[in-house]
Design an enzyme around this catalytic site. Structure first.
Site, PDB file in Angstrom:
ATOM      1  N   ASP A  46       3.234  37.055  16.482  1.00 43.15           N
ATOM      2  CA  ASP A  46       2.337  36.797  17.446  1.00 43.15           C
ATOM      3  C   ASP A  46       2.782  37.698  18.862  1.00 43.15           C
ATOM      4  OD1 ASP A  46       0.585  35.894  19.752  1.00 43.15           O
ATOM      5  OD2 ASP A  46       1.275  33.755  19.252  1.00 43.15           O
ATOM      6  N   ASP A  90      -4.310  29.435  21.900  1.00 41.14           N
ATOM      7  CA  ASP A  90      -3.260  29.497  22.731  1.00 41.14           C
ATOM      8  C   ASP A  90      -3.148  28.277  23.983  1.00 41.14           C
ATOM      9  OD1 ASP A  90      -1.441  31.476  21.507  1.00 41.14           O
ATOM     10  OD2 ASP A  90      -2.999  32.650  22.346  1.00 41.14           O
ATOM     11  N   HIS A  99      -7.059  31.871  16.564  1.00 44.13           N
ATOM     12  CA  HIS A  99      -5.809  31.496  17.206  1.00 44.13           C
ATOM     13  C   HIS A  99      -5.877  30.989  18.519  1.00 44.13           C
ATOM     14  CE1 HIS A  99      -1.297  31.840  17.657  1.00 44.13           C
ATOM     15  NE2 HIS A  99      -1.624  32.110  18.899  1.00 44.13           N
ATOM     16  N   SER A 133      -6.842  36.013  18.714  1.00 40.69           N
ATOM     17  CA  SER A 133      -6.545  35.255  19.682  1.00 40.69           C
ATOM     18  C   SER A 133      -7.492  35.261  20.674  1.00 40.69           C
ATOM     19  CB  SER A 133      -4.924  35.407  20.336  1.00 40.69           C
ATOM     20  OG  SER A 133      -5.019  34.770  21.590  1.00 40.69           O
ATOM     21  N   MET A 192      -1.422  26.511  26.940  1.00 44.97           N
ATOM     22  CA  MET A 192      -0.518  26.599  27.954  1.00 44.97           C
ATOM     23  C   MET A 192      -0.703  25.607  28.821  1.00 44.97           C
ATOM     24  SD  MET A 192      -0.447  30.703  28.337  1.00 44.97           S
ATOM     25  CE  MET A 192      -0.751  31.857  26.699  1.00 44.97           C
ATOM     26  N   MET A 234       2.015  25.967  23.556  1.00 42.20           N
ATOM     27  CA  MET A 234       3.106  26.471  24.440  1.00 42.20           C
ATOM     28  C   MET A 234       3.100  25.337  25.524  1.00 42.20           C
ATOM     29  SD  MET A 234       2.251  30.337  24.326  1.00 42.20           S
ATOM     30  CE  MET A 234       0.459  30.056  23.671  1.00 42.20           C
ATOM     31  N   HIS A 259      -1.678  27.051  18.803  1.00 37.02           N
ATOM     32  CA  HIS A 259      -0.534  27.195  19.357  1.00 37.02           C
ATOM     33  C   HIS A 259      -0.088  26.625  20.615  1.00 37.02           C
ATOM     34  CE1 HIS A 259       2.487  31.048  20.724  1.00 37.02           C
ATOM     35  NE2 HIS A 259       3.100  29.950  20.513  1.00 37.02           N
ATOM     36  N   MET A 311       7.459  34.775  17.571  1.00 34.72           N
ATOM     37  CA  MET A 311       6.846  35.180  18.758  1.00 34.72           C
ATOM     38  C   MET A 311       7.542  36.784  18.912  1.00 34.72           C
ATOM     39  SD  MET A 311       4.745  33.368  19.978  1.00 34.72           S
ATOM     40  CE  MET A 311       4.382  34.378  21.288  1.00 34.72           C
TER      41      MET A 311
HETATM   42  C1  DX5 Z   1       1.152  35.001  23.981  1.00 30.22           C
HETATM   43  C2  DX5 Z   1       0.171  34.305  22.861  1.00 30.22           C
HETATM   44  C3  DX5 Z   1      -0.439  35.257  22.204  1.00 30.22           C
HETATM   45  C4  DX5 Z   1      -1.291  36.248  22.979  1.00 30.22           C
HETATM   46  C5  DX5 Z   1      -1.282  37.398  22.134  1.00 30.22           C
HETATM   47  O1  DX5 Z   1       1.698  33.962  24.674  1.00 30.22           O
HETATM   48  O2  DX5 Z   1       0.789  33.622  22.406  1.00 30.22           O
HETATM   49  O3  DX5 Z   1      -1.141  34.615  21.073  1.00 30.22           O
HETATM   50  O4  DX5 Z   1      -3.008  35.871  22.869  1.00 30.22           O
HETATM   51  O5  DX5 Z   1      -2.056  38.575  22.970  1.00 30.22           O
HETATM   52  P1  DX5 Z   1      -1.747  40.088  22.352  1.00 30.22           P
HETATM   53  O6  DX5 Z   1      -2.316  40.056  21.088  1.00 30.22           O
HETATM   54  O7  DX5 Z   1      -2.710  40.928  23.224  1.00 30.22           O
HETATM   55  O8  DX5 Z   1      -0.161  40.502  22.426  1.00 30.22           O
HETATM   56 ZN    ZN Z   2      -0.196  32.672  20.522  1.00 28.12          ZN
END
Ligand code: DX5
Ligand code: ZN
Length: 221
Positions: A180, A36, A34, A9, A38, A70, A68, A142
């Site tokens: 994740d 992310d 990956h 990620s 947001m 969010m 991903h 998650m």
């Molecule tokens: C959190 C993200 C993850 C995040 C995981 O909301 O969806 O993908 O990057 O980070 P680690 O591996 O540090 O928990």
């Molecule tokens: Zn993620």
């Protein structure tokens, strides 16, 4: 070949040299990268949009750009991310109010030639995903509250992984089972044992000199 896929990620990457941060993961054995996304509404933080995916596309090589979302309104972002080069888009179950909207979004993603995933937050039972399995390419469990990297793994995720694994077997379809949040050598082992085949890892890999050895360790599980 490893039975496990590692999806670094980039949330924990150094964004001042993001292309190099992406590029270095493929030779280390990553099959997914990956991403992310947001929106500051579904989760408090805001990250990036389709522009970043387009920017890193050439650095990602053959890695699947695993996006991903969010966000509160994922349906409006599917086409922009597809155009930017996402290969797989995962939406959250909680982003929609009806199953009709959920199916419509999965179908939109697949109609564009992409893989479709659906995710549940820690408080949402994994059972809600079962009706969607026949049309999903990936389920994302998650194991932390979505929103930031570096949080501790929630072991309740293991029960969800087992349930989804059993039900994936019944479909006789290829469906990735991704986990994740809070992944490290120890939690990864528990997840793979429970049936996960795809491990997202952010802060365990990025920011460490020995990221390649760490990634190799996950591939040996
Ligand atoms: C959190 C993200 C993850 C995040 C995981 O909301 O969806 O993908 O990057 O980070 P680690 O591996 O540090 O928990
Ligand atoms: Zn993620």
């Amino acid at each position: 070949m490893s039975r496990v896929i590692v999806a670094p990620s980039i949330l924990s990457a150094d964004f001042s040299r993001i292309e190099a941060e992406v590029r270095k993961m493929e030779p280390a054995g990553a099959k997914f990268i990956h991403l992310d996304v947001m929106d500051g509404k579904f989760v408090p933080a805001t990250t990036f949009g389709p522009d970043l995916v387009a920017k890193i596309a050439s650095s990602a090589g053959a890695m699947i750009k695993d996006t991903h979302l969010m966000v509160e309104d994922p349906a409006s972002l599917i086409k922009p991310f597809a155009q930017a080069g996402s290969d797989l888009i995962t939406v959250h179950y909680e982003s929609f109010s009806t199953d009709e909207e959920r199916f419509a979004c999965i179908r939109l993603i697949r109609s564009l030639g992409l893989l479709a995933g659906m995710s549940v937050k820690p408080a949402t039972p994994a059972e809600v995903l079962l009706p969607f399995l026949p049309e999903l390419d990936l389920v994302l469990i998650m194991s932390v509250e979505p929103g930031k990297g570096g949080q501790a793994f929630m072991p309740e995720a293991l029960t969800k992984i087992r349930l989804i694994r059993e039900n994936i077997a019944k479909t006789h379809r290829k469906i990735y089972l991704e986990v994740d949040g809070g992944i490290n050598a120890l939690t990864a082992e528990a997840c793979v044992e429970a049936g996960a085949d795809t491990l997202v890892a952010g802060s365990y890999l990025y920011g460490h000199e020995d990221y390649a050895q760490r990634l190799a360790g996950l591939l040996r599980l």
